[in-house]
Scaffold this active site. Structure first.
Site, PDB file in Angstrom:
ATOM      1  N   PRO A 237       0.946  -1.263  -0.045  1.00  0.00           N
ATOM      2  CA  PRO A 237      -0.131  -0.001  -0.044  1.00  0.00           C
ATOM      3  C   PRO A 237       0.929   1.361   0.028  1.00  0.00           C
ATOM      4  CG  PRO A 237      -0.607  -1.666   1.780  1.00  0.00           C
ATOM      5  CD  PRO A 237       0.451  -2.030   1.257  1.00  0.00           C
ATOM      6  N   GLU A 238       0.463   2.483  -0.915  1.00  0.00           N
ATOM      7  CA  GLU A 238       1.381   3.523  -1.008  1.00  0.00           C
ATOM      8  C   GLU A 238       0.414   4.547  -0.019  1.00  0.00           C
ATOM      9  OE1 GLU A 238       3.155   4.310  -4.574  1.00  0.00           O
ATOM     10  OE2 GLU A 238       3.271   2.066  -5.073  1.00  0.00           O
TER      11      GLU A 238
ATOM     12  N   LYS B 280       3.510   6.078   4.536  1.00  0.00           N
ATOM     13  CA  LYS B 280       2.770   4.922   4.639  1.00  0.00           C
ATOM     14  C   LYS B 280       2.455   4.354   6.060  1.00  0.00           C
ATOM     15  CE  LYS B 280       5.547   3.713   0.784  1.00  0.00           C
ATOM     16  NZ  LYS B 280       6.601   2.630   0.145  1.00  0.00           N
TER      17      LYS B 280
ATOM     18  N   ARG C 262      13.657  -3.713  -5.509  1.00  0.00           N
ATOM     19  CA  ARG C 262      12.534  -3.361  -5.977  1.00  0.00           C
ATOM     20  C   ARG C 262      12.391  -3.250  -7.634  1.00  0.00           C
ATOM     21  NH1 ARG C 262       8.970  -1.493  -2.283  1.00  0.00           N
ATOM     22  NH2 ARG C 262       7.297  -2.237  -3.632  1.00  0.00           N
TER      23      ARG C 262
END
Ligand SMILES: [Zn+2]
Length: 304
Positions: A2-3, A52, A294
């Protein structure tokens, strides 16, 4: 993962349906039994998102000592809301009439039918926050802890600016200064939560594409106006994300294109998850590389 937009929406959900209510807190899984015992019976007095991270404030009375629950969902975490909650993603920020239902809020949101209230906790529920009318179950977070106000301030002090928390010029200036004093590539700086709080993999790739920036460009070689524009674009996209619940990053869509983008993530982004597919602008194949463990997607021509 989730951002920032997701965490702001979760904070809005708590603000609308839990703040002002007395909370029965428990840890059905048992791993957070001590923490839940510290919060049980208190009233939730505030709900804030910074980047976040989610911060929920609890107190006995307005003038009593405060305790905060800090939650970071990490990659696998999710909140499951049930009871009277707000679902319509386009009105969540301004909360319309609640609906009696179940809603999972994580990287995406999913509504399912509510058959009984409160629903029995299923699986590994780290913490359950229950009012007379709504319940929130937390699963799989990377951080879940009770903090004092001083400890919360210390956590927030380590975070870069968040354009929803602090929309002013000072935040933009902080971001610009943090980027332009570092030799680190901009593709890594955007993911560094001490530089800017809330950006994850999707927004990182899309922001760089929209700016026409090569992800390997060192921060200290970027012109000031380029970095300022990057901050303003982040604020713009984040606000859309909080409003719609989707990481909509393509501008200028007609009604049909927008509906498609909202419904299907393959139609939502310029480069994210489009490795090997032609760039929507120039036709060159979108490149995938791994940066700081990432996946990073970019167009070698538009972002030369
Ligand atoms: Zn291109």
């Amino acid at each position: 993962m989730p951002e920032g937009h997701s965490v702001h929406r979760i904070a809005n959900q708590f603000e609308a349906h839990f703040v002002g209510h007395r909370i029965a807190a428990s840890s059905p899984q048992g791993r957070f039994a001590d923490g839940a015992a510290q919060l049980d019976g208190l009233t939730m007095t505030d709900a804030e998102a910074v980047g976040k991270q989610l911060f929920l404030e609890f107190a006995e009375r307005q003038d009593a000592p405060r305790r905060w629950l800090r939650v970071h969902l990490g990659i696998y975490g999710a909140w499951d809301f049930a009871g009277d909650v707000s679902v319509d993603p386009t009105v969540l920020a301004s909360i319309g009439a609640p609906r009696r239902t179940r809603l999972r809020m994580a990287e995406s949101e999913k509504e399912t039918e509510l058959t009984e209230f409160p629903p029995p906790p299923v699986g590994q529920v780290r913490v359950r926050l229950l009012t007379d009318t709504a319940v929130a179950d937390l699963r799989g977070p990377t951080a879940c802890e009770v903090l004092t106000p001083e400890e919360v301030a210390a956590v927030i002090a380590t975070l870069g600016p968040d354009p929803i928390v602090d929309p002013g010029q000072a935040s933009e200036d902080r971001f610009v200064e943090a980027v332009r004093k570092r030799r680190t590539p901009i593709g890594l700086l955007l993911m560094d939560q001490t530089v800017v709080a809330g950006i994850g993999n999707v927004y990182r790739a899309e922001l760089l594409y929209r700016a026409g920036l090569n992800p390997h460009t060192p921060g200290n070689t970027l012109p000031e106006d380029v970095v300022r524009a990057l901050w303003r674009d982040w604020a713009h996209l984040l606000n859309i994300g909080v409003r719609t619940g989707q990481m909509l990053t393509m501008d200028g869509l007609d009604a049909e294109g927008r509906a498609r983008a909202l419904a299907n993530r393959d139609d939502r982004h310029w480069v994210y998850r489009r490795a090997g597919l032609p760039c929507r602008t120039c036709g060159t194949n979108v490149v995938l590389e791994v940066a700081a463990a990432r996946k990073l997607y970019w167009c070698p021509v538009c972002q030369a």
